[in-house]
Write a protein that holds these residues in place. Structure first.
Motif, PDB file in Angstrom:
ATOM      1  N   ASN A 136       2.132   2.555  -3.281  1.00  0.00           N
ATOM      2  CA  ASN A 136       2.889   3.806  -3.247  1.00  0.00           C
ATOM      3  C   ASN A 136       3.955   3.825  -4.340  1.00  0.00           C
ATOM      4  O   ASN A 136       4.147   4.834  -5.021  1.00  0.00           O
ATOM      5  CB  ASN A 136       3.530   4.009  -1.870  1.00  0.00           C
ATOM      6  N   ASN A 193       9.454   8.317  10.128  1.00  0.00           N
ATOM      7  CA  ASN A 193       8.165   8.999  10.333  1.00  0.00           C
ATOM      8  C   ASN A 193       7.008   8.164   9.810  1.00  0.00           C
ATOM      9  O   ASN A 193       5.959   8.058  10.447  1.00  0.00           O
ATOM     10  CB  ASN A 193       8.159  10.372   9.657  1.00  0.00           C
ATOM     11  N   GLU A 194       7.182   7.601   8.624  1.00  0.00           N
ATOM     12  CA  GLU A 194       6.143   6.758   8.024  1.00  0.00           C
ATOM     13  C   GLU A 194       5.816   5.579   8.949  1.00  0.00           C
ATOM     14  O   GLU A 194       4.652   5.274   9.204  1.00  0.00           O
ATOM     15  CB  GLU A 194       6.607   6.245   6.661  1.00  0.00           C
ATOM     16  N   TYR A 195       6.847   4.945   9.450  1.00  0.00           N
ATOM     17  CA  TYR A 195       6.636   3.784  10.331  1.00  0.00           C
ATOM     18  C   TYR A 195       5.951   4.204  11.634  1.00  0.00           C
ATOM     19  O   TYR A 195       5.038   3.529  12.115  1.00  0.00           O
ATOM     20  CB  TYR A 195       7.968   3.091  10.624  1.00  0.00           C
ATOM     21  N   THR A 225       2.135   5.548  10.544  1.00  0.00           N
ATOM     22  CA  THR A 225       1.219   4.624   9.865  1.00  0.00           C
ATOM     23  C   THR A 225       1.502   3.160  10.155  1.00  0.00           C
ATOM     24  O   THR A 225       0.688   2.302   9.822  1.00  0.00           O
ATOM     25  CB  THR A 225       1.267   4.822   8.330  1.00  0.00           C
ATOM     26  N   MET A 267       8.212   1.238   4.652  1.00  0.00           N
ATOM     27  CA  MET A 267       8.368   1.685   3.263  1.00  0.00           C
ATOM     28  C   MET A 267       9.820   1.557   2.806  1.00  0.00           C
ATOM     29  O   MET A 267      10.322   2.379   2.047  1.00  0.00           O
ATOM     30  CB  MET A 267       7.895   3.137   3.115  1.00  0.00           C
TER      31      MET A 267
END
Length: 191
Positions: free
Chosen positions: A40, A145-147, A150, A154
């Protein structure tokens, strides 16, 4: 060569009535890539390096456009893929020449890597911006949100990953993307 850049590519060119003649060009690369924190960051770095290169080569040297937009991203779902979009407007008579330059500059990075000066400029900006982002609620919401969605962290190690990016890493990453030879070219010409 021109054939190498376009091998396996799809091209769609069409015209539309417009008050001011112009060509809008999209070069779209896509394919598969592992969804990792480092990838990323490498995608963000490559996108920003290309932005610098296109400003210099297409806007300043050729006067071919006001600007080239570069947008790269990696998705985890429904499968791990990337997309890299390069879009710009130009004079209809210059459309093929400008597209050739855009594709050739991407290939150049995949073969030789970026100029160290361009890469260092991007890395400095990314580290500074990350420090500023850490003071913003929206940034933290994105990390959470990413954690949640997914399971990917990050955040941890961001500065170390960015600091460790070399021209060789960007060259290898760009080659991995472009070697998949999934290129779509769309040219809309205003008449």
């Amino acid at each position: 060569t021109k054939m190498d850049m376009r091998k396996g590519s799809y091209k769609n060119e069409f015209a539309k009535k417009m008050e001011t003649p112009k060509a809008t060009i999209l070069a779209y690369y896509n394919g598969e890539i592992p969804y990792t924190f480092e990838n990323n960051i490498l995608m963000s770095t490559l996108s920003q390096v290309l932005d610098i290169v296109y400003t210099r080569e297409v806007r300043e040297k050729e006067g071919g456009t006001y600007g080239v937009g570069v947008d790269g991203g990696i998705s985890k779902y429904p499968k791990e893929t990337f997309d890299l979009q390069i879009m710009f407007d130009t004079d209809p008579d210059k459309r093929e020449k400008m597209l050739d330059i855009v594709l050739a500059q991407a290939q150049k990075i995949a073969k030789e890597g970026p100029q160290a000066e361009d890469l260092n400029k991007v890395k400095e900006f990314m580290l500074k911006k990350h420090k500023e982002n850490m003071k913003e609620n929206g940034y933290w919401m994105g990390i959470l949100n990413e954690y949640y969605y997914t399971g990917a962290d990050m955040l941890d190690g961001y500065d170390a990953i960015v600091s460790g990016i070399t021209p060789a890493k960007i060259q290898k990453f760009a080659k991995q993307l472009l070697d998949q030879k999934n290129l779509t070219e769309v040219i809309m010409t205003g008449e």
